[in-house]
Design an enzyme around this catalytic site. Structure first.
Site, short mmCIF file in Angstrom:
data_model
loop_
_atom_site.label_atom_id
_atom_site.label_comp_id
_atom_site.label_asym_id
_atom_site.label_seq_id
_atom_site.Cartn_x
_atom_site.Cartn_y
_atom_site.Cartn_z
N ALA A 285 -11.75 -2.02 21.62
CA ALA A 285 -13.10 -1.56 20.65
C ALA A 285 -12.62 -0.74 19.75
O ALA A 285 -13.15 -0.61 18.42
CB ALA A 285 -14.15 -1.12 21.55
N ASP A 331 12.67 7.91 -19.36
CA ASP A 331 13.74 7.84 -20.14
C ASP A 331 13.48 7.47 -21.38
O ASP A 331 12.12 6.92 -21.41
CB ASP A 331 14.96 6.99 -19.62
CG ASP A 331 16.09 6.95 -20.45
OD1 ASP A 331 16.60 8.07 -21.07
OD2 ASP A 331 16.63 5.74 -20.97
N ASP A 561 16.32 2.74 -17.60
CA ASP A 561 17.16 1.52 -17.74
C ASP A 561 18.85 1.68 -17.59
O ASP A 561 19.58 0.70 -17.06
CB ASP A 561 16.77 0.56 -18.97
CG ASP A 561 17.49 1.45 -20.18
OD1 ASP A 561 17.80 2.66 -20.19
OD2 ASP A 561 17.43 1.01 -21.36
N ASN A 655 -13.48 -7.88 16.05
CA ASN A 655 -12.46 -7.06 15.18
C ASN A 655 -11.52 -7.93 14.30
O ASN A 655 -11.05 -7.67 13.20
CB ASN A 655 -11.40 -6.18 15.99
CG ASN A 655 -12.23 -5.16 16.75
OD1 ASN A 655 -13.37 -4.93 16.41
ND2 ASN A 655 -11.50 -4.43 17.75
N ASP A 659 -15.24 -9.08 11.76
CA ASP A 659 -14.82 -7.91 10.76
C ASP A 659 -13.43 -8.44 9.90
O ASP A 659 -13.34 -8.23 8.72
CB ASP A 659 -14.41 -6.82 11.41
CG ASP A 659 -15.58 -6.02 11.96
OD1 ASP A 659 -16.66 -6.80 11.78
OD2 ASP A 659 -15.44 -5.17 12.79
#
Length: 825
Positions: A285, A331, A561, A655, A659
């Protein structure tokens, strides 16, 4: 002209330990000697980060406190012969792992397809002949033959140079080609100033040369930077830290509850096995079994949304991490800017005349339609600007063929071409051209200073009659620079509105860096540029700057890069690399790769990341509120010595299905419209703070009280089986309907928009039908220990389920009236 050094430089000193002797004369190495050195020094390759084995990608999906807790619950359930519970929990764990594995493994495969680092082949002189060899077979002591367009295959020192220049942006961040020669420079000089050296991965812009290889593979400057990646630290993402904290809290709560109930049961003299089964029920639970899968799916959906924007996410948690960024270190060259020179301004009475004269003094050539060309990048920029004004170099060559050329030389700092119309066209540095001019010089030096102060490279353009460089007319000045990307300017502004600081870290010149920073809005009026702009930065500097921001508590994203950016990308909380212009080393260090090199995608990722965090938070509150209700219900009835109102299979169904299905829809809710107008959340802010835990407790206790009352009233009248059935159905209805209130902590359901998440409406409808199916089908009715309900009883369960959702919505409205923010329920 070709030149040779009069004396050996320091780089050509006698061989020391680990350094090969140079070849005799200029014939190059013999084939046997090249083979021997290849065996001694190894192939000319950078050491790639070892690919992550598939089994390890899969295994790390199981590493979290929450997954460990669920695994223990499954094991205990199996030990108690609750096979259905054990199988259900194990299934959730496996599905969660599969989703995460597929996403991350797919990203690793896509990254491998992007690899293109070292020049695949190289021209060397061996045994007196020019030959082409695979770049991986170049060895120290080889003589590299260089010409415009070549990608340099190894580090070397120049022995001959003819108008040679190289683009070294991947290493230094400088987009302007560097003139090269054989004059020795100090070994300790910055890379951008080592003009007698060439470096692996850079490109020859103009001229030709001959270089003796001094280093290959990891013994190169690029290899040294790649080695820094091993010292850069990759920590857990904020999301991983926060979810681990929630998992630890739930573990402690489970242990405390199980110990309390087990102790009370033994004190009352209950059967130990029965008490243990009840304790496992309480543990089930307390744990939101669907949470790991919910989080994984939330991130996976974010990955798919980013993929539609041409962004490759290598780690699932990277999307959410970028959403929590407070600082973006970036950069300049190729990231904020286009990575190529362009004419930014023309000063002169007639710009067309200035550009015509400049184009008449160029050797470069444009591609079809005025596109990418070949030759010196500065000349390509001049020709591109002229092309836009209808001036074509081929027309100039046809109408005014060249008669004599004086190429650009570093000592002269200018170039001139005498053409068939009798005129001499000259371009170069103002200091070199101005003394040759007798006309058009008024205000030239002031204009030059104004352009240079904005970080522009300034070229003077002059025209004269006859072949001699004298008595010229200065027709104008041209300011060139690597221009900002338009989308990057918008992205910087959006980041500022979102409360995110942008920090430029570049190897470029300080004046250029500051000018670009002001133009892009990185530095605003009255702001000190020293904290936001770092010029002439080495790879070590970039790591240091990122670490300093991290030490100040910032969540740091780093974009870049070039190879010189890679270590800092690895050091940052999240590294973002460019997919097209980015080097392989940079892409390997990154969490997010922009396949289209579009800086604006970063801000889109911030928006997506913030939405994911908000969705995970509200979904977590929704799930834990249900768990709190179940735990309070089970614990409360145990404390008053009532039978358990729910059995383990009920809790697992609630659960995972009741839910879990609505949670899947909540976690992919569309972003709030104002998500980028909010400041970043504090880096130390927990996923669930005091307001969230209060909401979990308050609403959980309300639901528990409601269901407990139903159970207590029904138990003496209808018996245990019907009382459990009514309690189960009431709790299911309450959980499903409360999902409508969970979409926003401040706005009620109708304000959020009933039709903005159709999936949620569909899921709640389907879940209601699934609940009804449990009653309708005999096997499931027996498995869940249910008894048939009358229509009136079923409607009563639904009506009672409206109480918690109504209470939450009324709380939101009441909080507005008293001027307090609603709890995130």
């Amino acid at each position: 002209m070709s030149t040779k050094p009069d004396a050996p430089s320091e780089s050509r000193a006698a061989p020391g330990p680990g350094r090969p002797a140079p070849p005799e004369g200029s014939a190059g190495l013999s084939a046997p000697e090249a083979a021997r050195r290849l065996a001694e020094f190894g192939p000319n390759e950078l050491r790639h980060a070892a690919g992550i084995p598939a089994w390890r990608v899969l295994a790390r999906q199981f590493v979290s406190p929450m997954v460990a807790l669920l695994a223990v619950a499954a094991a205990v359930s199996l030990a108690l012969r609750e096979v259905a519970d054990a199988v259900a929990i194990a299934t959730i764990l496996v599905l969660n792992a599969v989703v995460g594995f597929v996403q991350e493994h797919r990203a690793e495969r896509a990254l491998l397809a992007l690899r293109s680092m070292i020049a695949p082949r190289a021209r060397v002189r061996r045994e007196g002949r020019a030959t082409v060899v695979p770049a991986r077979e170049v060895v120290p002591g080889d003589l590299l033959l260089l010409e415009a367009g070549d990608v340099v295959a190894a580090d070397g020192v120049l022995r001959e140079a003819h108008e040679l220049s190289a683009v070294e942006a991947p290493l230094t961040g400088e987009s302007v080609p560097v003139s090269k020669g054989t004059q020795p420079t100090s070994p300790g000089a910055p890379l951008a100033e080592r003009t007698d050296r060439i470096f692996l991965g850079t490109a020859i812009a103009t001229g030709a040369g001959l270089a003796e290889v001094t280093g290959t593979g990891m013994a190169t400057e690029m290899g040294r930077i790649a080695g820094l990646l091993e010292t850069a630290e990759r920590g857990a993402t904020p999301l991983q830290v926060q979810l681990a904290r929630v998992g630890r809290t739930l573990i402690l709560a489970c242990l405390a509850v199980v110990a309390l109930v087990f102790g009370l049961g033994l004190l009352r003299g209950q059967d130990p096995l029965e008490v243990l089964l009840l304790s496992v029920s309480l543990a089930v639970a307390a744990v939101p079994e669907g949470l790991p899968a919910i989080v994984t799916i939330a991130l996976a959906v974010g990955v798919q949304r980013m993929a539609r924007r041409h962004a490759l996410v290598r780690r699932l948690a990277a999307v959410e991490t970028l959403g929590s960024a407070t600082v973006i270190c970036t950069d300049k060259t190729g990231t904020l800017t286009a990575g190529a020179m362009a004419v930014r301004e023309v000063r002169g009475e007639d710009p067309d005349r200035v550009l015509d004269a400049a184009a008449a003094c160029c050797d470069a050539e444009l591609g079809p339609g005025g596109g990418d060309g070949t030759g010196d990048p500065t000349e390509i920029a001049l020709l591109a600007a002229a092309w836009k004004r209808g001036i074509r170099r081929e027309d100039i060559e046809s109408a005014r063929p060249r008669l004599e050329v004086h190429p650009f030389e570093t000592a002269r700092r200018r170039m001139s071409i005498h053409r068939g119309d009798g005129r001499l066209y000259v371009k170069g540095a103002l200091e070199s051209v101005l003394p040759l001019c007798s006309r058009g010089t008024a205000g030239a030096e002031k204009a030059n200073r104004a352009l240079a102060s904005r970080g522009l490279r300034v070229l003077a353009v002059a025209v004269g009659e006859g072949p001699l460089e004298g008595d010229l007319e200065l027709v104008g000045l041209v300011g060139l620079a690597d221009p900002p990307r338009p989308e990057a300017i918008d992205a910087v502004a959006a980041a500022r509105r979102a409360g995110i600081a942008t920090v430029m870290i570049t190897g470029d010149h300080p004046d250029t860096a500051r000018a670009i920073a002001r133009e892009m809005g990185i530095v605003g009026e009255g702001e000190d540029p020293r904290e936001r702009v770092h010029a002439r930065a080495t790879p070590e500097d970039k790591i240091r700057i990122v670490r300093q921001w991290k030490e100040r508590g910032a969540v740091v994203a780093m974009t870049g890069d070039g190879v010189n950016d890679a270590p800092a990308l690895r050091e940052a909380h999240i590294g973002v690399a460019m997919g097209r212009t980015g080097t392989e080393v940079t892409r390997e260090a990154a969490d997010l790769v922009l396949a289209d090199d579009n800086y604006a995608t970063i801000v889109a990722a911030v928006r997506e990341g913030r939405a994911i965090h908000g969705n995970i938070r509200k979904t977590l509150v929704y799930l834990l509120t249900g768990n709190a209700a179940e735990l309070s219900l089970m614990l409360g009835t145990a404390l008053v010595a009532l039978p358990s109102p729910l059995v383990p299979i009920h809790l697992l169904w609630i659960n995972l299905v009741t839910d879990g299905l609505p949670a899947l829809s909540l976690v992919v809710d569309p972003p709030d419209p104002d998500v980028l107008r909010r400041p970043p959340r504090p880096p130390g802010e927990p996923m669930l703070g005091r307001p969230q835990w209060k909401a979990v407790a308050a609403v959980g206790v309300l639901e528990a009280a409601l269901v407990g009352t139903v159970f207590a009233l029904a138990l003496p009248r209808h018996g245990l089986d019907l009382a459990r059935t009514l309690a189960f159905d009431t709790l299911v209805a309450s959980e499903l309907l409360r999902a409508f209130a969970a979409r926003s902590p401040q706005r009620i359901f109708w304000e959020v928009g009933a039709l903005t998440n159709l999936a949620l409406l569909g899921v709640i409808g389907i879940s209601m039908l699934l609940q009804a199916a449990l009653h309708a089908w005999e096997p499931t009715r027996e498995l869940f220990r249910l008894v048939p309900l009358s229509p009136e009883q079923a409607l009563l369960c639904v009506a009672l389920g409206l109480i918690p959702v109504s209470a939450v919505e009324l709380w939101k409205l009441g909080a507005r009236w008293v001027g307090r923010p609603a709890r995130e329920a």
